[in-house]
Write a protein that holds these residues in place. Structure first.
Motif, PDB file in Angstrom:
ATOM      1  N   ASP A 117       0.871  -1.183   0.000  1.00  0.00           N
ATOM      2  CA  ASP A 117       0.000   0.000   0.000  1.00  0.00           C
ATOM      3  C   ASP A 117       0.903   1.227   0.000  1.00  0.00           C
ATOM      4  OD1 ASP A 117      -1.698   2.144   0.549  1.00  0.00           O
ATOM      5  OD2 ASP A 117      -2.823   1.090   2.113  1.00  0.00           O
ATOM      6  N   LEU A 118       0.895   1.958  -1.113  1.00  0.00           N
ATOM      7  CA  LEU A 118       1.725   3.163  -1.220  1.00  0.00           C
ATOM      8  C   LEU A 118       0.905   4.379  -0.805  1.00  0.00           C
ATOM      9  CD1 LEU A 118       3.580   2.442  -4.595  1.00  0.00           C
ATOM     10  CD2 LEU A 118       4.486   2.249  -2.266  1.00  0.00           C
ATOM     11  N   GLY A 119       1.373   5.081   0.221  1.00  0.00           N
ATOM     12  CA  GLY A 119       0.623   6.212   0.772  1.00  0.00           C
ATOM     13  C   GLY A 119      -0.475   5.689   1.669  1.00  0.00           C
ATOM     14  N   ILE A 120      -0.073   4.969   2.711  1.00  0.00           N
ATOM     15  CA  ILE A 120      -1.032   4.171   3.495  1.00  0.00           C
ATOM     16  C   ILE A 120      -2.006   5.036   4.302  1.00  0.00           C
ATOM     17  CG2 ILE A 120       0.619   3.861   5.404  1.00  0.00           C
ATOM     18  CD1 ILE A 120      -0.587   1.045   5.788  1.00  0.00           C
ATOM     19  N   GLY A 121      -1.624   6.248   4.666  1.00  0.00           N
ATOM     20  CA  GLY A 121      -2.540   7.105   5.434  1.00  0.00           C
ATOM     21  C   GLY A 121      -2.992   6.417   6.711  1.00  0.00           C
ATOM     22  N   ARG A 143       4.937   8.923   3.684  1.00  0.00           N
ATOM     23  CA  ARG A 143       5.962   9.943   3.880  1.00  0.00           C
ATOM     24  C   ARG A 143       5.740  10.654   5.209  1.00  0.00           C
ATOM     25  NH1 ARG A 143       5.649  14.293  -0.789  1.00  0.00           N
ATOM     26  NH2 ARG A 143       3.844  14.710   0.474  1.00  0.00           N
ATOM     27  N   SER A 144       4.510  10.553   5.717  1.00  0.00           N
ATOM     28  CA  SER A 144       4.129  11.281   6.925  1.00  0.00           C
ATOM     29  C   SER A 144       4.284  10.403   8.169  1.00  0.00           C
ATOM     30  CB  SER A 144       2.675  11.748   6.793  1.00  0.00           C
ATOM     31  OG  SER A 144       2.061  11.863   8.059  1.00  0.00           O
ATOM     32  N   GLU A 145       5.036  10.923   9.157  1.00  0.00           N
ATOM     33  CA  GLU A 145       5.191  10.160  10.407  1.00  0.00           C
ATOM     34  C   GLU A 145       3.873  10.030  11.144  1.00  0.00           C
ATOM     35  OE1 GLU A 145       8.447  11.043  13.064  1.00  0.00           O
ATOM     36  OE2 GLU A 145       9.662  11.729  11.358  1.00  0.00           O
ATOM     37  N   THR A 146       3.046  11.079  11.067  1.00  0.00           N
ATOM     38  CA  THR A 146       1.734  11.014  11.722  1.00  0.00           C
ATOM     39  C   THR A 146       0.914   9.880  11.122  1.00  0.00           C
ATOM     40  OG1 THR A 146       1.803  13.403  11.915  1.00  0.00           O
ATOM     41  CG2 THR A 146      -0.320  12.369  12.291  1.00  0.00           C
ATOM     42  N   ALA A 147       0.911   9.807   9.783  1.00  0.00           N
ATOM     43  CA  ALA A 147       0.139   8.755   9.129  1.00  0.00           C
ATOM     44  C   ALA A 147       0.685   7.378   9.503  1.00  0.00           C
ATOM     45  CB  ALA A 147       0.167   8.943   7.613  1.00  0.00           C
ATOM     46  N   ALA A 148       1.998   7.216   9.446  1.00  0.00           N
ATOM     47  CA  ALA A 148       2.578   5.902   9.767  1.00  0.00           C
ATOM     48  C   ALA A 148       2.207   5.490  11.200  1.00  0.00           C
ATOM     49  CB  ALA A 148       4.090   5.925   9.585  1.00  0.00           C
ATOM     50  N   GLY A 169       8.563   6.353   4.043  1.00  0.00           N
ATOM     51  CA  GLY A 169       9.257   6.295   2.760  1.00  0.00           C
ATOM     52  C   GLY A 169       8.632   7.213   1.743  1.00  0.00           C
ATOM     53  N   ASP A 170       9.313   7.314   0.597  1.00  0.00           N
ATOM     54  CA  ASP A 170       8.862   8.170  -0.491  1.00  0.00           C
ATOM     55  C   ASP A 170       8.395   7.248  -1.620  1.00  0.00           C
ATOM     56  OD1 ASP A 170       8.406  10.214  -2.248  1.00  0.00           O
ATOM     57  OD2 ASP A 170      10.524  10.678  -2.585  1.00  0.00           O
ATOM     58  N   TRP A 171       7.090   7.055  -1.710  1.00  0.00           N
ATOM     59  CA  TRP A 171       6.520   6.080  -2.647  1.00  0.00           C
ATOM     60  C   TRP A 171       7.302   4.770  -2.560  1.00  0.00           C
ATOM     61  CZ3 TRP A 171       1.912   7.213  -2.778  1.00  0.00           C
ATOM     62  CH2 TRP A 171       1.414   8.456  -3.143  1.00  0.00           C
ATOM     63  N   ALA A 172       7.750   4.230  -3.695  1.00  0.00           N
ATOM     64  CA  ALA A 172       8.352   2.887  -3.639  1.00  0.00           C
ATOM     65  C   ALA A 172       9.875   2.920  -3.599  1.00  0.00           C
ATOM     66  CB  ALA A 172       7.888   2.067  -4.834  1.00  0.00           C
ATOM     67  N   GLU A 173      10.435   4.100  -3.270  1.00  0.00           N
ATOM     68  CA  GLU A 173      11.894   4.204  -3.237  1.00  0.00           C
ATOM     69  C   GLU A 173      12.487   3.173  -2.276  1.00  0.00           C
ATOM     70  OE1 GLU A 173      12.872   8.532  -3.965  1.00  0.00           O
ATOM     71  OE2 GLU A 173      14.271   7.991  -2.351  1.00  0.00           O
ATOM     72  N   GLY A 174      13.450   2.421  -2.751  1.00  0.00           N
ATOM     73  CA  GLY A 174      14.123   1.448  -1.889  1.00  0.00           C
ATOM     74  C   GLY A 174      13.396   0.123  -1.755  1.00  0.00           C
ATOM     75  N   ILE A 175      12.263  -0.033  -2.419  1.00  0.00           N
ATOM     76  CA  ILE A 175      11.530  -1.302  -2.333  1.00  0.00           C
ATOM     77  C   ILE A 175      11.855  -2.135  -3.565  1.00  0.00           C
ATOM     78  CG2 ILE A 175       9.235  -2.353  -2.301  1.00  0.00           C
ATOM     79  CD1 ILE A 175       8.379  -0.357  -0.461  1.00  0.00           C
ATOM     80  N   ASP A 176      12.411  -3.336  -3.352  1.00  0.00           N
ATOM     81  CA  ASP A 176      12.774  -4.126  -4.534  1.00  0.00           C
ATOM     82  C   ASP A 176      12.024  -5.453  -4.597  1.00  0.00           C
ATOM     83  OD1 ASP A 176      14.071  -5.386  -2.521  1.00  0.00           O
ATOM     84  OD2 ASP A 176      16.089  -4.707  -3.105  1.00  0.00           O
ATOM     85  N   GLU A 177      11.033  -5.616  -3.725  1.00  0.00           N
ATOM     86  CA  GLU A 177      10.208  -6.824  -3.759  1.00  0.00           C
ATOM     87  C   GLU A 177       9.101  -6.682  -4.815  1.00  0.00           C
ATOM     88  OE1 GLU A 177       8.502  -7.577   0.158  1.00  0.00           O
ATOM     89  OE2 GLU A 177       7.190  -9.135  -0.677  1.00  0.00           O
ATOM     90  N   ARG A 219       2.708  10.612 -12.315  1.00  0.00           N
ATOM     91  CA  ARG A 219       3.966  10.681 -13.072  1.00  0.00           C
ATOM     92  C   ARG A 219       5.093   9.985 -12.312  1.00  0.00           C
ATOM     93  NH1 ARG A 219       2.039  15.983 -13.819  1.00  0.00           N
ATOM     94  NH2 ARG A 219       1.025  16.020 -15.828  1.00  0.00           N
ATOM     95  N   ARG A 220       5.063  10.084 -10.979  1.00  0.00           N
ATOM     96  CA  ARG A 220       6.101   9.421 -10.180  1.00  0.00           C
ATOM     97  C   ARG A 220       5.837   7.921 -10.064  1.00  0.00           C
ATOM     98  NH1 ARG A 220       8.069  11.524  -5.103  1.00  0.00           N
ATOM     99  NH2 ARG A 220       9.487   9.845  -5.635  1.00  0.00           N
ATOM    100  N   LEU A 221       4.568   7.542 -10.043  1.00  0.00           N
ATOM    101  CA  LEU A 221       4.226   6.128  -9.850  1.00  0.00           C
ATOM    102  C   LEU A 221       4.388   5.317 -11.136  1.00  0.00           C
ATOM    103  CD1 LEU A 221       1.050   6.730  -7.656  1.00  0.00           C
ATOM    104  CD2 LEU A 221       3.097   5.480  -6.905  1.00  0.00           C
ATOM    105  N   ALA A 222       4.047   5.926 -12.280  1.00  0.00           N
ATOM    106  CA  ALA A 222       4.005   5.170 -13.543  1.00  0.00           C
ATOM    107  C   ALA A 222       5.291   4.396 -13.834  1.00  0.00           C
ATOM    108  CB  ALA A 222       3.661   6.110 -14.699  1.00  0.00           C
ATOM    109  N   PRO A 223       6.479   4.993 -13.631  1.00  0.00           N
ATOM    110  CA  PRO A 223       7.699   4.256 -13.974  1.00  0.00           C
ATOM    111  C   PRO A 223       7.999   3.069 -13.062  1.00  0.00           C
ATOM    112  CG  PRO A 223       8.130   6.627 -13.699  1.00  0.00           C
ATOM    113  CD  PRO A 223       6.753   6.371 -13.206  1.00  0.00           C
TER     114      PRO A 223
END
Ligand code: GLN
Length: 275
Positions: A117-121, A143-148, A169-177, A219-223
């Motif tokens: 779930d990206l941007g779990i809120g 990206r938000s500590e409050t949300a996490a 985290g920032d979207w899927a940065e660093g996720i390789d699964e 635009r950030r998610l598409a790639p």
């Protein structure tokens, strides 16, 4: 003078709220149930002739000032679960259940094994999916500590903490699964759009606005969507009501073939990408 009953206070409050809320009677009932410390059903079935509690009036005043009911009572139902919510996370909307319906149709009772779930809120999408499929586990990013923090709290309260890995985290940065199910409700409102004061003055701008055309986060998610999906997987990504064609075109530039899924009101609500 005899004390005002719950029934009479609800009629008065619904009238007072009708100028500023499309759901005035429901709002009044949810606030009253909260003031009484019972569920809405219990209140409607057995408490209407009780004296109205004093605690109701300040709650009504907050709603009249356009504060969302979910923030006042501190919770909101979504799909089959109930989530704690507060300022700092978007309030789960019934529209987003469109993503859950699509996932349910795609996987059926077998379910996905791994969910992202990206941007779990608040945790709405990931936790609804984990509640649905007891064999699944997942990762939620915000990206938000409050949300996490709120999402982790919800996971623990729902008994899902052991299957939900919630990270900053920032979207899927660093996720390789690769995941079987990717859920995402990104911000998609045009930055100049005028929203109802209930939304604009209370809910987090970072969860709503996505640049001049509302498409910045697509635009950030598409790639990255392609590399995050396992074979047979599904990405269900929420979109705004007039964004189907635009997001499909944007995704197509990254070799993602998608389809538009409509919500119960017949509006574009999600892009589905099947791996
Ligand atoms: N559906 C929300 C609204 O219209 C927007 C949510 C979002 O940007 N993800 O208020």
């Amino acid at each position: 003078m005899t004390a005002e009953t719950v029934r009479a206070a609800l009629v008065r409050a619904a009238a007072a709220l009708s100028a500023t809320s499309d759901t005035a009677r429901l709002d009044a009932e949810l606030l009253m149930a909260h003031a009484l410390g019972v569920s809405r059903d219990r209140m409607l079935l057995g408490r209407l002739d009780d004296p109205a509690p004093a605690a109701f009036e300040p709650l009504l005043a907050r709603r009249q000032a356009r504060e969302p009911v979910a923030y006042i009572v501190g919770e909101r139902d979504f799909w089959t679960i109930s989530l704690t919510v507060g300022p700092g996370v978007l309030i789960p909307r019934p529209d987003s259940e469109t993503l859950m319906e699509a996932a349910d149709e795609h996987f059926g009772s077998g379910g996905p094994a791994r969910i992202l779930d990206l941007g779990i809120g608040s945790g709405a999408l990931l936790l609804a999916a984990l509640a649905q499929w007891p064999g699944a586990s997942g990762v939620g990013i915000d990206r938000s500590e409050t949300a996490a923090a709120i999402a982790r709290d919800n996971a623990a309260r729902l008994g899902l903490g052991g299957r939900a890995d919630i990270r900053l985290g920032d979207w899927a940065e660093g996720i390789d699964e690769r995941f079987d199910l990717l859920l995402c409700n990104p911000p998609y409102v045009e930055s100049g759009a005028r929203l109802a004061p209930d939304v604009a003055e209370y809910e987090p701008a970072s969860a709503l606005f996505a640049g001049a055309d509302g498409l910045d986060d697509y635009r950030r998610l598409a790639p990255v969507i392609g590399r995050l999906l396992a074979p047979g997987g599904l990405a269900a990504i929420e979109i705004g009501a007039d964004q189907g064609d635009k997001v499909m075109a944007l995704f197509a530039r990254h070799a993602l073939a998608g389809s538009v899924r409509r919500d119960l009101a017949g509006r574009d609500r999600a892009i589905l990408v099947r791996a």
